[in-house]
Every structure is written in C-alpha cells, then in structure tokens.
Design a protein around this motif. Structure first.
Motif, PDB file in Angstrom:
ATOM      1  N   ASP A  54     -18.418   3.886 128.783  1.00  0.00           N
ATOM      2  CA  ASP A  54     -18.790   4.372 127.436  1.00  0.00           C
ATOM      3  C   ASP A  54     -18.369   3.331 126.394  1.00  0.00           C
ATOM      4  OD1 ASP A  54     -17.994   6.931 129.111  1.00  0.00           O
ATOM      5  OD2 ASP A  54     -19.186   7.732 127.472  1.00  0.00           O
ATOM      6  N   GLU A  88     -19.683   6.978 118.694  1.00  0.00           N
ATOM      7  CA  GLU A  88     -18.813   8.044 119.221  1.00  0.00           C
ATOM      8  C   GLU A  88     -17.433   7.532 119.597  1.00  0.00           C
ATOM      9  OE1 GLU A  88     -20.165   9.946 122.828  1.00  0.00           O
ATOM     10  OE2 GLU A  88     -18.531  11.397 122.766  1.00  0.00           O
ATOM     11  N   GLU A  89     -17.393   6.415 120.334  1.00  0.00           N
ATOM     12  CA  GLU A  89     -16.084   5.956 120.826  1.00  0.00           C
ATOM     13  C   GLU A  89     -15.293   5.218 119.754  1.00  0.00           C
ATOM     14  OE1 GLU A  89     -17.606   7.919 124.020  1.00  0.00           O
ATOM     15  OE2 GLU A  89     -15.584   7.620 123.229  1.00  0.00           O
ATOM     16  N   ASP A 145     -24.499   7.000 120.412  1.00  0.00           N
ATOM     17  CA  ASP A 145     -23.787   7.636 121.512  1.00  0.00           C
ATOM     18  C   ASP A 145     -24.040   6.766 122.733  1.00  0.00           C
ATOM     19  OD1 ASP A 145     -23.474  11.066 122.716  1.00  0.00           O
ATOM     20  OD2 ASP A 145     -22.679   9.178 123.494  1.00  0.00           O
ATOM     21  N   ILE A 203     -23.021   6.734 125.828  1.00  0.00           N
ATOM     22  CA  ILE A 203     -23.419   7.533 126.998  1.00  0.00           C
ATOM     23  C   ILE A 203     -23.392   8.992 126.557  1.00  0.00           C
ATOM     24  CG2 ILE A 203     -22.900   8.291 129.349  1.00  0.00           C
ATOM     25  CD1 ILE A 203     -21.616   5.637 129.929  1.00  0.00           C
ATOM     26  N   ASP A 204     -24.587   9.569 126.410  1.00  0.00           N
ATOM     27  CA  ASP A 204     -24.643  11.014 126.142  1.00  0.00           C
ATOM     28  C   ASP A 204     -24.845  11.676 127.504  1.00  0.00           C
ATOM     29  OD1 ASP A 204     -24.538  13.237 124.427  1.00  0.00           O
ATOM     30  OD2 ASP A 204     -26.711  13.480 124.591  1.00  0.00           O
ATOM     31  N   THR A 242     -21.574  11.959 129.555  1.00  0.00           N
ATOM     32  CA  THR A 242     -20.522  11.255 130.317  1.00  0.00           C
ATOM     33  C   THR A 242     -20.087  12.067 131.527  1.00  0.00           C
ATOM     34  OG1 THR A 242     -19.725  10.105 128.347  1.00  0.00           O
ATOM     35  CG2 THR A 242     -18.168  10.330 130.173  1.00  0.00           C
TER      36      THR A 242
HETATM   37 MG    MG Z   1     -21.062  10.036 124.557  1.00  0.00          MG
END
Ligand code: MG
Ligand code: F1X
Ligand code: MG
Length: 280
Positions: A46, A69-70, A89, A91-92, A94
């Motif tokens: 991610d 996001e991260e 995002d 990785i949507d 995870t």
């Molecule tokens: Mg994500």
C-alpha cells in the motif's frame, strides 16, 4: 487550468504500473500491519504504491496537491482545497489483497475547486481499467458504461461494506440498515470488499446501488465520477447532497432507488475525514 486529458493519461499509466506492483506482491509474503483497529489492515505494498503514484505525479504536475490514504494515516492533514488535488487510495481492498480475494483496486481521483474532474480505477486482478472525465462519459477498457435502468427496489441488488469499525453501536446500526434493506426484499446484497469496485459495478449496471457509512474520500472520489458519468446519482445517506468529507454515501442508478434506500438506512455520523486529529 489543468489539462484534464493529460491528467487522465498519467493516472491511467501510473495505475497500470501500480497494478503490476500489486500483482507481483501477491506472490511474496505480505507483511500485514494494522491502523485504526485490528482489522484495519495496511501492507508495505500500500505504502510503496502510494509513493510511486505521488512521486510520478510530482514530476509532471509539481504544483498539484495530494490526499493519499497512507499519507493521511502517517499524519498528513486530509484537507480538500480548490487547488488541483490527486485523491489516492493505493490499494482499495487491502484485506482482499492480503487474502488474495480477487477484487483489488488502485483508485485515483482528481479534483479542482472541490469537484472531481477525472476518475481512474484499476481493478488490477481483473485487468479492468475504469476511466471517467466529467462530461465525457465513463468507460471500462474503453467500452462505455451505463447504469442499470431498474427502478424497482424489489428487483435490485444493493452493495455495501462493513469496514473496519467493530464498535458495537456502529455494528448494530449497520446491521439495522442491512436488515431493513434485505427485508424489503431486495434480490441480493453484495460487497466486493472495495468501495471503488462496488461503484464500478453500479456504473456498469451490474448492481443498482452502493451505500456505506464509514467510507473515506480516497475510497470513493474516483468512483463518484464513474457513477455520475454512467448516468447515476450520488447523495448523502439522509438524502442530502453528497459531502466528500462526511464518510457517508449512496451511489445509485437513479434517484428512485437512492431515495428508497434513504428510507431504510439508519443514519449515524463518524468523525469527518477533514476533522482535526483527535488528541491522544
Ligand atoms: Mg486503501
Ligand atoms: O482500507 P482499504 O482497503 O483502502 O479500503 C477497503 C474498504 O472496503 O474499506 C472501506 C470502509 O469499509 C471501504 O469503503 C473500502 O473500500
Ligand atoms: Mg480504501
């Protein structure tokens, strides 16, 4: 004024590259870490994918801003301004990625004046590239998308997600909404495990609506444009106008279906995405 086609082209190229990283990581052991709860997962992939996207954008569009996001999880503010902003995002899905459950998306939205102008969602295990530009339609691998024309809720499939909040009061509210909707009855309730892909399913006409309380702006920014450019509608779960920072959404094929869901959803509020960080 940003060149939206140049933005779209870059988003598609970097989403495809990110998808390769995700697919390669599937064959490695995935070191799993947690964020807001024991079931709110994040991996080094991610973080690696988000940095790959952000660095590539900075080279081409040095004045643009980011909501990732991260990056937000690492303490960056989640403030949407009128400036050109990439809402990412990496990785949507995870949890799906960790379990090799085959719905994993890279979601990239682009906004100006707080309005999403470009949306790119790459479902990288299905190799489906969803794209949308405001006023120019929504596509999957170049094929135009159109929402379902079903307006009878009793003949609908509804998507939702339960997220990572396990607070008993929140779980009770989510199940109250689910029970109300299931008992209408609707023909089915589904969840891909990713808001972005759920919204692509709405845009593709496979399901009639997706709703969620607990979603974040990075989960649905790109998907919101996918749905409207495919002929769908967006609203808050109380029937009001969608607020990108409120963590509440209904994305539907029609106002008829959306307003029917409003009657069944037990509304509640969670801290907004742009709320000041809570003191520890
Ligand atoms: Mg994500
Ligand atoms: O954490 P991730 O993988 O980016 O988000 C996964 C996800 O299912 O959790 C959210 C809350 O349920 C959903 O809206 C979102 O799509
Ligand atoms: Mg997400």
């Amino acid at each position: 004024m940003a060149d939206f086609q140049r933005v779209m082209d870059h988003a598609v190229a970097v989403a495809r590259k990110a998808g390769e990283v995700v697919r390669e990581a599937l064959s490695d052991d995935r070191k799993v870490m947690t964020k807001s709860s024991a079931v709110d997962l994040v991996t080094q992939t991610d973080q690696k994918v988000e940095q790959l996207i952000i660095q590539s954008v900075k080279e081409k569009f040095p004045k643009h801003r980011f909501i990732g996001e991260e990056s937000v999880a690492a303490g960056e503010a989640c403030i949407l301004t009128d400036d050109p902003t990439w809402i990412i995002d990496p990785i949507d899905g995870t949890t799906n990625f960790v379990h090799a459950f085959p719905f994993v998306a890279i979601s990239i939205g682009f906004s100006i004046n707080k309005q999403v102008e470009v949306g790119v969602i790459y479902s990288c295990l299905e190799d489906k590239m969803f794209t949308a530009r405001r006023g120019k339609g929504a596509f999957c691998n170049g094929e135009p998308l159109q929402v379902s024309d079903q307006t009878d809720i009793h003949q609908a499939i509804i998507c939702t997600e339960f997220g990572s909040n396990r607070d008993p009061e929140v779980v009770d509210k989510m199940f109250c909404s689910l029970r109300n909707i299931l008992s209408l009855p609707v023909q089915g309730v589904r969840g891909a495990g990713t808001a972005a892909i759920n919204m692509c399913l709405v845009a593709s006409g496979c399901v009639e609506a997706y709703y969620e309380i607990g979603v974040h702006v990075w989960d649905f920014a790109a998907g919101s444009l996918m749905v409207t450019e495919a002929g769908g509608v967006l609203m808050d779960v109380d029937g009001g106008e969608l607020d990108l920072m409120s963590r509440r959404i209904i994305a539907a094929n029609s106002r008829t279906i959306a307003e029917r869901l409003v009657k069944e959803i037990a509304p509640f509020r969670l801290p907004r995405d742009d709320a000041p960080p809570q003191k520890q």
